[in-house]
Scaffold this motif. Structure first.
Motif, mmCIF file in Angstrom:
data_model
loop_
_atom_site.group_PDB
_atom_site.id
_atom_site.type_symbol
_atom_site.label_atom_id
_atom_site.label_comp_id
_atom_site.label_asym_id
_atom_site.label_seq_id
_atom_site.Cartn_x
_atom_site.Cartn_y
_atom_site.Cartn_z
ATOM 1 N N SER A 194 39.115 25.660 7.760
ATOM 2 C CA SER A 194 40.414 25.612 7.892
ATOM 3 C C SER A 194 41.137 25.396 6.219
ATOM 4 N N ALA A 195 40.249 24.682 5.519
ATOM 5 C CA ALA A 195 40.461 24.345 4.074
ATOM 6 C C ALA A 195 40.382 25.685 3.249
ATOM 7 N N ALA A 196 39.228 26.209 3.651
ATOM 8 C CA ALA A 196 39.298 27.668 2.969
ATOM 9 C C ALA A 196 40.405 28.886 3.242
ATOM 10 N N ARG A 197 40.631 28.726 4.454
ATOM 11 C CA ARG A 197 41.799 29.753 4.808
ATOM 12 C C ARG A 197 43.051 29.141 4.067
ATOM 13 N N PHE A 198 43.384 27.786 3.990
ATOM 14 C CA PHE A 198 44.479 27.238 3.465
ATOM 15 C C PHE A 198 44.516 27.731 2.034
ATOM 16 N N GLU A 199 43.548 27.365 1.271
ATOM 17 C CA GLU A 199 43.501 27.810 -0.043
ATOM 18 C C GLU A 199 43.575 29.340 -0.509
ATOM 19 N N ARG A 200 43.012 30.062 0.480
ATOM 20 C CA ARG A 200 43.568 31.408 0.361
ATOM 21 C C ARG A 200 44.633 31.993 0.654
ATOM 22 N N GLU A 201 45.202 31.458 1.883
ATOM 23 C CA GLU A 201 46.644 31.802 1.893
ATOM 24 C C GLU A 201 47.766 31.112 0.823
ATOM 25 N N LEU A 202 47.285 30.197 0.301
ATOM 26 C CA LEU A 202 48.064 29.549 -0.956
ATOM 27 C C LEU A 202 48.025 30.538 -2.166
ATOM 28 N N GLY A 203 46.520 31.110 -2.453
ATOM 29 C CA GLY A 203 46.581 31.991 -3.427
ATOM 30 C C GLY A 203 47.393 33.191 -3.184
ATOM 31 N N ASP A 204 47.324 33.681 -1.880
ATOM 32 C CA ASP A 204 48.281 34.884 -1.672
ATOM 33 C C ASP A 204 49.641 34.499 -1.834
ATOM 34 N N CYS A 205 49.908 33.559 -1.746
ATOM 35 C CA CYS A 205 51.773 32.995 -1.906
ATOM 36 C C CYS A 205 51.791 32.962 -3.451
ATOM 37 N N ASP A 206 50.861 32.713 -4.357
ATOM 38 C CA ASP A 206 51.107 32.761 -5.803
ATOM 39 C C ASP A 206 50.914 34.216 -6.098
ATOM 40 N N ARG A 207 50.584 35.147 -5.684
ATOM 41 C CA ARG A 207 50.746 36.537 -6.102
ATOM 42 C C ARG A 207 52.267 37.125 -5.640
ATOM 43 N N LEU A 208 52.904 36.553 -4.971
ATOM 44 C CA LEU A 208 54.261 36.953 -4.579
ATOM 45 C C LEU A 208 54.986 36.692 -5.809
ATOM 46 N N PRO A 209 56.244 37.590 -5.874
ATOM 47 C CA PRO A 209 57.224 37.183 -6.740
ATOM 48 C C PRO A 209 57.817 35.996 -6.731
ATOM 49 N N ILE B 13 60.537 34.159 -6.580
ATOM 50 C CA ILE B 13 61.647 33.683 -5.745
ATOM 51 C C ILE B 13 61.229 33.452 -4.225
ATOM 52 N N GLU B 14 60.132 34.318 -3.983
ATOM 53 C CA GLU B 14 59.402 34.261 -2.646
ATOM 54 C C GLU B 14 58.326 33.299 -2.575
ATOM 55 N N ARG B 15 57.823 32.684 -3.732
ATOM 56 C CA ARG B 15 56.446 31.977 -3.666
ATOM 57 C C ARG B 15 56.796 30.511 -3.025
ATOM 58 N N PRO B 16 57.732 29.762 -3.507
ATOM 59 C CA PRO B 16 57.915 28.555 -2.966
ATOM 60 C C PRO B 16 58.299 28.534 -1.467
ATOM 61 N N GLY B 17 58.801 29.516 -0.852
ATOM 62 C CA GLY B 17 58.782 29.470 0.826
ATOM 63 C C GLY B 17 57.593 29.807 1.159
ATOM 64 N N CYS B 18 56.774 30.638 0.625
ATOM 65 C CA CYS B 18 55.644 31.092 1.254
ATOM 66 C C CYS B 18 54.618 29.793 1.225
ATOM 67 N N ARG B 19 54.564 29.140 -0.194
ATOM 68 C CA ARG B 19 53.723 27.898 0.011
ATOM 69 C C ARG B 19 54.455 26.723 0.782
ATOM 70 N N LEU B 20 55.422 26.766 1.217
ATOM 71 C CA LEU B 20 55.909 25.963 2.132
ATOM 72 C C LEU B 20 55.544 26.066 3.427
ATOM 73 N N ASP B 21 55.885 27.287 3.970
ATOM 74 C CA ASP B 21 55.305 27.717 5.316
ATOM 75 C C ASP B 21 53.859 27.509 5.451
ATOM 76 N N VAL B 22 52.907 27.877 4.576
ATOM 77 C CA VAL B 22 51.584 27.856 4.541
ATOM 78 C C VAL B 22 51.315 26.038 4.716
ATOM 79 N N LYS B 23 51.891 25.302 4.161
ATOM 80 C CA LYS B 23 51.416 23.674 4.348
ATOM 81 C C LYS B 23 52.141 23.385 5.741
ATOM 82 N N ARG B 24 53.292 23.849 5.961
ATOM 83 C CA ARG B 24 53.860 23.173 7.262
ATOM 84 C C ARG B 24 52.760 23.746 8.378
#
Length: 124
Positions: free
Chosen positions: A92-107, A109-120
């Motif tokens: 789960s930790a590896a998937r979490f980090e991978r998904e956060l990394g995917d969020c970092d590739r977004l523009p 404006i979209e990045r904070p919302g994506c990171r928040l969704d993953v953390k939630r």
């Protein structure tokens, strides 16, 4: 009638005894949330500072910032064990980090919302 009064008094007494416990648990939850928020803010500030550095220093700076964040989160979990979510298992930790990394590739404006969704989703 007498039994009803005793039962009512007993119920009222039990409810009064449970209220401080619930309030203490709620306070611990808020305190843990505050500790998490502070750790997240410090981590965000460190990431902003690291982003200004050259590529050779940036990697080391980001690693130190992440390690510091993990130390602060671990301390918060130890201090408030009942309020903290259990740590993620390795997969789960590896998937979490991978998904956060995917969020970092977004523009931007979209990045904070994506990171928040993953953390939630991972409650981390």
């Amino acid at each position: 009638m007498r039994t009803l009064l005793r039962t009512g008094a007993l119920t009222a007494g039990l409810m009064c005894a449970l209220v401080p416990y619930a309030a203490a648990a709620d306070d611990a939850g808020r305190s843990y949330a505050d500790a998490r928020r502070r750790a997240d803010l410090e981590h965000s500030e460190a990431q902003r500072e690291c982003a200004r550095m050259g590529s050779d220093l940036k990697t080391d700076c980001m690693a130190r910032g992440k390690a510091n964040h993990e130390i602060r989160m671990s301390a918060a979990r130890e201090r408030f064990p009942d309020a903290a979510a259990p740590p993620l298992d390795a997969d789960s930790a590896a998937r979490f980090e991978r998904e956060l990394g995917d969020c970092d590739r977004l523009p931007g404006i979209e990045r904070p919302g994506c990171r928040l969704d993953v953390k939630r989703r991972y409650r981390h």
